[in-house]
Design a protein around this motif. Sequence first.
Motif, PDB file in Angstrom:
ATOM      1  N   GLN A  14      65.272  92.821  41.859  1.00  0.00           N
ATOM      2  CA  GLN A  14      64.412  91.869  41.161  1.00  0.00           C
ATOM      3  C   GLN A  14      63.038  91.774  41.820  1.00  0.00           C
ATOM      4  N   ARG A  17      61.059  94.560  40.485  1.00  0.00           N
ATOM      5  CA  ARG A  17      60.667  94.215  39.114  1.00  0.00           C
ATOM      6  C   ARG A  17      59.499  93.232  39.113  1.00  0.00           C
ATOM      7  N   ASP A 100      58.593  88.323  31.256  1.00  0.00           N
ATOM      8  CA  ASP A 100      59.327  89.141  32.214  1.00  0.00           C
ATOM      9  C   ASP A 100      59.283  88.506  33.608  1.00  0.00           C
ATOM     10  N   GLU A 103      61.665  85.506  33.656  1.00  0.00           N
ATOM     11  CA  GLU A 103      63.051  85.991  33.663  1.00  0.00           C
ATOM     12  C   GLU A 103      63.429  86.559  35.029  1.00  0.00           C
ATOM     13  N   THR A 104      62.532  87.314  35.628  1.00  0.00           N
ATOM     14  CA  THR A 104      62.793  87.902  36.942  1.00  0.00           C
ATOM     15  C   THR A 104      62.950  86.817  38.000  1.00  0.00           C
ATOM     16  N   MET A 107      66.345  85.189  37.615  1.00  0.00           N
ATOM     17  CA  MET A 107      67.430  86.047  38.102  1.00  0.00           C
ATOM     18  C   MET A 107      67.461  86.065  39.622  1.00  0.00           C
ATOM     19  N   TYR A 108      66.297  86.089  40.239  1.00  0.00           N
ATOM     20  CA  TYR A 108      66.218  86.052  41.699  1.00  0.00           C
ATOM     21  C   TYR A 108      66.808  84.729  42.208  1.00  0.00           C
ATOM     22  N   ASN A 111      70.555  84.661  42.141  1.00  0.00           N
ATOM     23  CA  ASN A 111      71.160  85.371  43.263  1.00  0.00           C
ATOM     24  C   ASN A 111      71.049  84.585  44.564  1.00  0.00           C
TER      25      ASN A 111
END
Length: 130
Positions: A14, A17, A100, A103-104, A107-108, A111
């Motif tokens: 990520q 990204r 994007d 969203e990234t 997601m990071y 995690n």
Amino acid sequence: MNIFDIAGRAMSAQLVRLNATASNMANAGNVTGSAADAYRAIKPVFTSVTDSPGMASVKVSEIVTTKAEPTKRHDPNHPLADANGDVWEAAVDSNAELVDMIETARMYQNNVQVLNTAKSLMLETIRIGK
């Protein structure tokens, strides 16, 4: 591979990204004197990694340049304009890049939460074992 390896690999992917998105955003709006020299957005390509049955992670296999075409704009007063007075603007969709990026980041964060939960569970298990 354990939960920390899996989440760490996902966070690393990520981060790549997010760096690609930052590069795209930094180049959005840049102009050049020819279509061939215009910046085109980049995107990482993820590949699933299965080290053992039932455990999978992700890695970045490559970074590709999108096939989006730069935008031709007539601006005869621009110093980079060609003989026809045209310049080409970078092929970056700022709105898509912002989506994007959000969203990234989420997601990071997911995690990071996985790591925190795993750590908390391990600490609680140790506390119970005392």
